[in-house]
Design a protein around this motif. Structure first.
Motif, short mmCIF file in Angstrom:
data_model
loop_
_atom_site.label_atom_id
_atom_site.label_comp_id
_atom_site.label_asym_id
_atom_site.label_seq_id
_atom_site.Cartn_x
_atom_site.Cartn_y
_atom_site.Cartn_z
N TYR A 121 0.84 -1.21 0.00
CA TYR A 121 0.00 0.00 0.00
C TYR A 121 0.87 1.25 0.00
CZ TYR A 121 -2.26 4.05 1.97
OH TYR A 121 -2.65 5.35 2.19
N HIS A 122 1.85 1.31 0.91
CA HIS A 122 2.71 2.50 0.97
C HIS A 122 3.37 2.76 -0.38
CE1 HIS A 122 2.22 2.75 5.28
NE2 HIS A 122 2.77 1.57 5.49
N ALA A 123 3.87 1.69 -0.99
CA ALA A 123 4.57 1.82 -2.27
C ALA A 123 3.63 2.31 -3.36
CB ALA A 123 5.19 0.47 -2.65
N ALA A 124 2.45 1.70 -3.45
CA ALA A 124 1.51 2.05 -4.51
C ALA A 124 0.95 3.45 -4.33
CB ALA A 124 0.38 1.02 -4.56
N ASN A 125 0.64 3.81 -3.09
CA ASN A 125 0.08 5.14 -2.85
C ASN A 125 1.05 6.22 -3.31
OD1 ASN A 125 -2.14 6.77 -1.52
ND2 ASN A 125 -0.36 7.54 -0.40
N PHE A 126 2.32 6.07 -2.93
CA PHE A 126 3.30 7.07 -3.34
C PHE A 126 3.50 7.06 -4.85
CE2 PHE A 126 7.33 8.94 -4.33
CZ PHE A 126 7.40 10.05 -3.49
#
Length: 235
Positions: A121-126
């Motif tokens: 999630y962190h990776a995709a959101n950024f």
């Protein structure tokens, strides 16, 4: 394999953060831990060892930062509005502090975003918010709809940190230039989230690979298989 520990005071978060960095040159990879995981989790669970060859060959330099899950989406002791607001500051830390740091150290103008489970999630959101900074996105067992953590609350901070909501309306041209791999597996508890995100990308004609591995679940063994495969696609 070179390993360095860093601690710094984040002006955006007004707190100290910790990070391990592996390698001394190569393409910068920001690799997030899973839910409430610390900066050393990806090392402890063997994900770093799974890509040791890429690090030793100088192909990648991997940055493993802390998250602030216990002050954002997983902090049930504060309001959903505060959870979302705190996460907006975490995103600003990545944009203003960590990503420029990685770019400067490596001399590369964009970064790779990667993570397993909630790290995905962190990776995709950024990556989807700031595609001008990201050339590759690799998620493994990720989930991408943050509304499950907001108790029905919704505002702009939620919207702009929820890829399945803001991505359909985004037309940043760099989205179509990114190398995107969504890794999941046949028995992954997050498989449907990956299919949902893949459908959104397909509707926008954004090229990507939905990699569904057979006979595997939501766990480190399959992620250790995926990660070196995905790094091999970096050009």
């Amino acid at each position: 394999m070179t390993e360095k520990y860093h601690q710094w005071h984040s002006p955006n978060l007004n707190t100290d953060l910790e990070m391990l960095v592996f390698g001394d040159r190569g393409f910068p990879v920001i690799l997030f831990p899973t839910t409430k995981g610390r900066y050393y989790q990806n090392k402890d669970f063997g994900l770093i060892d799974s890509v040791k060859w890429f690090i030793d060959e100088g192909l990648v330099k991997i940055y493993c930062p802390d998250t602030i899950d216990d002050r954002t989406w997983y902090h049930k002791g504060i309001s959903p509005a505060d959870r979302a607001h705190n996460y907006t500051w975490y995103d600003k830390m990545l944009l203003d502090e960590l990503v420029p740091w990685a770019m400067h150290e490596t001399g590369v103008g964009k970064v790779v975003m990667a993570g397993c489970s909630f790290g995905g999630y962190h990776a995709a959101n950024f990556a989807f918010k700031h595609p001008e900074k990201v050339t590759h996105l690799f998620t493994m067992g990720g989930a991408f709809d943050i509304k499950m953590f907001t108790d029905g609350f919704y505002n702009d901070d939620v919207f702009y940190n929820n890829p399945v909501d803001f991505l359909p309306g985004s037309n940043q041209p760099e989205l179509w230039q990114m190398n995107i791999i969504l890794g999941t597996s046949e028995h992954d508890i997050c498989k449907e989230y990956n299919i949902q995100l893949s459908n959104i990308l397909a509707q926008k004609n954004i090229n990507h690979w939905l990699d569904i591995r057979p006979n595997a679940s939501h766990d480190w063994p399959i992620w250790r298989e995926m990660f070196p495969h995905y790094l091999s696609t970096i050009k």
